[in-house]
Motif scaffolding. Structure first.
Motif, PDB file in Angstrom:
ATOM      1  N   ASP A 105     109.297 -22.334   5.672  1.00 31.84           N
ATOM      2  CA  ASP A 105     108.241 -23.258   5.287  1.00 31.84           C
ATOM      3  C   ASP A 105     107.556 -23.778   6.550  1.00 31.84           C
ATOM      4  O   ASP A 105     108.103 -23.748   7.648  1.00 31.84           O
ATOM      5  CB  ASP A 105     108.785 -24.423   4.461  1.00 31.84           C
ATOM      6  N   MET A 106     106.316 -24.227   6.371  1.00 32.84           N
ATOM      7  CA  MET A 106     105.485 -24.477   7.541  1.00 32.84           C
ATOM      8  C   MET A 106     105.630 -25.898   8.063  1.00 32.84           C
ATOM      9  O   MET A 106     104.689 -26.470   8.594  1.00 32.84           O
ATOM     10  CB  MET A 106     104.037 -24.179   7.193  1.00 32.84           C
ATOM     11  N   ARG A 107     106.795 -26.469   7.898  1.00 30.46           N
ATOM     12  CA  ARG A 107     106.963 -27.828   8.407  1.00 30.46           C
ATOM     13  C   ARG A 107     107.184 -27.780   9.911  1.00 30.46           C
ATOM     14  O   ARG A 107     107.889 -26.930  10.413  1.00 30.46           O
ATOM     15  CB  ARG A 107     108.152 -28.499   7.735  1.00 30.46           C
ATOM     16  N   THR A 108     106.545 -28.699  10.600  1.00 31.61           N
ATOM     17  CA  THR A 108     106.752 -28.766  12.032  1.00 31.61           C
ATOM     18  C   THR A 108     107.313 -30.136  12.362  1.00 31.61           C
ATOM     19  O   THR A 108     106.873 -31.148  11.834  1.00 31.61           O
ATOM     20  CB  THR A 108     105.434 -28.582  12.789  1.00 31.61           C
ATOM     21  N   GLY A 109     108.311 -30.139  13.217  1.00 34.54           N
ATOM     22  CA  GLY A 109     109.007 -31.375  13.514  1.00 34.54           C
ATOM     23  C   GLY A 109     108.263 -32.221  14.527  1.00 34.54           C
ATOM     24  O   GLY A 109     107.244 -31.846  15.074  1.00 34.54           O
ATOM     25  N   THR A 110     108.804 -33.409  14.727  1.00 35.53           N
ATOM     26  CA  THR A 110     108.271 -34.276  15.769  1.00 35.53           C
ATOM     27  C   THR A 110     109.389 -34.573  16.752  1.00 35.53           C
ATOM     28  O   THR A 110     110.568 -34.533  16.412  1.00 35.53           O
ATOM     29  CB  THR A 110     107.746 -35.595  15.198  1.00 35.53           C
ATOM     30  N   ILE A 111     109.001 -34.846  17.998  1.00 35.56           N
ATOM     31  CA  ILE A 111     109.983 -35.186  19.008  1.00 35.56           C
ATOM     32  C   ILE A 111     109.601 -36.514  19.635  1.00 35.56           C
ATOM     33  O   ILE A 111     108.448 -36.917  19.556  1.00 35.56           O
ATOM     34  CB  ILE A 111     110.072 -34.092  20.100  1.00 35.56           C
ATOM     35  N   GLN A 112     110.563 -37.174  20.216  1.00 32.70           N
ATOM     36  CA  GLN A 112     110.362 -38.416  20.984  1.00 32.70           C
ATOM     37  C   GLN A 112     109.413 -39.387  20.277  1.00 32.70           C
ATOM     38  O   GLN A 112     108.465 -39.910  20.849  1.00 32.70           O
ATOM     39  CB  GLN A 112     109.868 -38.110  22.400  1.00 32.70           C
ATOM     40  N   THR A 113     109.705 -39.634  18.980  1.00 25.37           N
ATOM     41  CA  THR A 113     108.789 -40.453  18.194  1.00 25.37           C
ATOM     42  C   THR A 113     108.747 -41.897  18.682  1.00 25.37           C
ATOM     43  O   THR A 113     107.666 -42.466  18.848  1.00 25.37           O
ATOM     44  CB  THR A 113     109.207 -40.418  16.723  1.00 25.37           C
ATOM     45  N   LEU A 114     109.927 -42.487  18.908  1.00 25.99           N
ATOM     46  CA  LEU A 114     109.939 -43.910  19.252  1.00 25.99           C
ATOM     47  C   LEU A 114     109.229 -44.219  20.575  1.00 25.99           C
ATOM     48  O   LEU A 114     108.365 -45.114  20.609  1.00 25.99           O
ATOM     49  CB  LEU A 114     111.386 -44.416  19.281  1.00 25.99           C
ATOM     50  N   PRO A 115     109.533 -43.490  21.666  1.00 28.01           N
ATOM     51  CA  PRO A 115     108.776 -43.771  22.901  1.00 28.01           C
ATOM     52  C   PRO A 115     107.289 -43.557  22.726  1.00 28.01           C
ATOM     53  O   PRO A 115     106.470 -44.338  23.244  1.00 28.01           O
ATOM     54  CB  PRO A 115     109.348 -42.773  23.917  1.00 28.01           C
ATOM     55  N   ALA A 116     106.923 -42.518  21.940  1.00 27.08           N
ATOM     56  CA  ALA A 116     105.499 -42.252  21.745  1.00 27.08           C
ATOM     57  C   ALA A 116     104.835 -43.402  21.001  1.00 27.08           C
ATOM     58  O   ALA A 116     103.728 -43.811  21.336  1.00 27.08           O
ATOM     59  CB  ALA A 116     105.318 -40.952  20.974  1.00 27.08           C
ATOM     60  N   VAL A 117     105.533 -43.954  19.990  1.00 22.41           N
ATOM     61  CA  VAL A 117     104.955 -45.087  19.256  1.00 22.41           C
ATOM     62  C   VAL A 117     104.717 -46.254  20.204  1.00 22.41           C
ATOM     63  O   VAL A 117     103.643 -46.871  20.198  1.00 22.41           O
ATOM     64  CB  VAL A 117     105.890 -45.502  18.103  1.00 22.41           C
ATOM     65  N   LEU A 118     105.707 -46.521  21.069  1.00 20.50           N
ATOM     66  CA  LEU A 118     105.558 -47.642  22.001  1.00 20.50           C
ATOM     67  C   LEU A 118     104.383 -47.419  22.938  1.00 20.50           C
ATOM     68  O   LEU A 118     103.509 -48.284  23.092  1.00 20.50           O
ATOM     69  CB  LEU A 118     106.852 -47.839  22.800  1.00 20.50           C
ATOM     70  N   VAL A 119     104.355 -46.220  23.577  1.00 21.31           N
ATOM     71  CA  VAL A 119     103.300 -45.934  24.556  1.00 21.31           C
ATOM     72  C   VAL A 119     101.929 -45.987  23.908  1.00 21.31           C
ATOM     73  O   VAL A 119     100.996 -46.626  24.409  1.00 21.31           O
ATOM     74  CB  VAL A 119     103.540 -44.547  25.204  1.00 21.31           C
ATOM     75  N   VAL A 120     101.820 -45.326  22.738  1.00 20.27           N
ATOM     76  CA  VAL A 120     100.503 -45.238  22.101  1.00 20.27           C
ATOM     77  C   VAL A 120     100.034 -46.602  21.616  1.00 20.27           C
ATOM     78  O   VAL A 120      98.854 -46.949  21.757  1.00 20.27           O
ATOM     79  CB  VAL A 120     100.546 -44.218  20.947  1.00 20.27           C
ATOM     80  N   SER A 121     100.951 -47.419  21.062  1.00 20.45           N
ATOM     81  CA  SER A 121     100.488 -48.726  20.580  1.00 20.45           C
ATOM     82  C   SER A 121     100.089 -49.605  21.749  1.00 20.45           C
ATOM     83  O   SER A 121      99.103 -50.349  21.660  1.00 20.45           O
ATOM     84  CB  SER A 121     101.554 -49.394  19.712  1.00 20.45           C
ATOM     85  N   ALA A 122     100.831 -49.509  22.866  1.00 20.18           N
ATOM     86  CA  ALA A 122     100.429 -50.283  24.049  1.00 20.18           C
ATOM     87  C   ALA A 122      99.056 -49.834  24.528  1.00 20.18           C
ATOM     88  O   ALA A 122      98.166 -50.659  24.812  1.00 20.18           O
ATOM     89  CB  ALA A 122     101.459 -50.107  25.161  1.00 20.18           C
ATOM     90  N   MET A 123      98.851 -48.496  24.573  1.00 20.56           N
ATOM     91  CA  MET A 123      97.573 -47.976  25.053  1.00 20.56           C
ATOM     92  C   MET A 123      96.433 -48.368  24.124  1.00 20.56           C
ATOM     93  O   MET A 123      95.358 -48.781  24.573  1.00 20.56           O
ATOM     94  CB  MET A 123      97.671 -46.466  25.160  1.00 20.56           C
TER      95      MET A 123
END
Lengths: 170, 112
Positions: free
Chosen positions: A86-104
């Protein structure tokens, strides 16, 4: 309280753009993401029209939707095992990305919000931009224009070269 | 800012509204670049970022300068996005032939 057409169109296109961009980013299925990207490009093209950039809006639809999106879909179809997995693609390093992106995002929107932009008071009406853009491309921006054409040629030849299947060395 | 002022702000879309949209779009694109494992999803994130930058160019061109310089720059951004997409897709296809996968956390060597 009256809402004029410009306001209505702005919120319509903003809603289309941001909602479909959220689907692109958060959907687990890569096919859903690709098709949501189509609506994002159309919404952005609508915003371009509201910014009096009719030529850029049509260019956006022709190049992004007609070219880049088709290319991305080809990439998806060629690299995903459509039948077996199936064509599901995973995500990695979600929590740090959420922090960085929300700060940015906070910093960006804070800057946009607090800066006192020098908005030109003269309201310019809608006009045809294509002739003026053509003149600028062939006068002020002639050198970048020619360089861009060479870059496109080299990039496309290079892409064809890279994507070709390797022949066995003799 | 009072509620009346905010309601007034909502009813008159101007430079700030477009900048806000582009800021959110940019952040979504960066989030996709950072978190997705599939290389093609990373490319889609880059396209979102480029679109956000283009909205900014056009918004400033419309609301502050009143000239078309921003629109010409936006054309160059679109040209480079097309070239970038073609090259990146070719590289991704090549990687897929070599590794049988396009997950960027599994590709950790330059040659096999």
């Amino acid at each position: 309280m009256t809402i004029d057409l410009f306001t209505l169109a702005f919120y319509l296109f903003a809603l289309i753009t941001l909602a479909s961009a959220a689907v692109v980013v958060f959907s687990k299925n890569i096919i859903y993401s690709s098709f949501a990207l189509l609506f994002t490009f159309f919404g952005v093209a609508g915003l371009y029209v509201l910014l009096m950039a009719d030529f850029i809006a049509i260019t956006q639809i022709m190049i992004y939707v007609g070219g880049i999106l088709v290319l991305l879909l080809f990439g998806v179809m060629l690299t995903t095992k459509v039948i077996s997995v199936d064509m599901r693609t995973g995500t990695i390093q979600t929590l740090p990305a959420v922090l960085v992106v929300s700060a940015m995002a906070g910093v960006l929107i804070g800057i946009f919000w607090t800066t006192d932009w020098k908005v030109s008071p003269t309201a310019v009406g809608f006009e045809k931009t294509a002739p003026r853009i053509g003149e600028m491309l062939l006068s002020t921006y002639l050198l970048p224009f020619e360089i861009a054409s060479v870059v496109l040629l080299v990039a496309l030849v290079g892409a064809a070269m890279i994507a070709r299947r390797e022949k066995k060395p003799l | 800012m009072t509620v009346a002022q905010f309601s007034q702000w909502l009813q008159t879309p101007g430079l700030n509204h477009f900048l806000l949209i582009s800021g959110i779009l940019f952040s979504l694109g960066v989030f996709a670049i950072l978190t997705r494992r599939n290389a093609i999803m990373v490319l889609m994130g880059i396209e979102l970022v480029l679109n956000a930058a283009n909205i900014n160019f056009l918004a400033f061109s419309r609301y502050t300068t009143g000239t078309l310089d921003g629109q010409v720059i936006a054309i160059f951004v679109i040209i480079l996005a097309a070239a970038e997409a073609a090259i990146a897709l070719a590289i991704v296809l090549n990687i897929y032939q070599n590794f049988n996968s396009v997950n960027i956390d599994e590709i950790n060597q330059l040659k096999d």
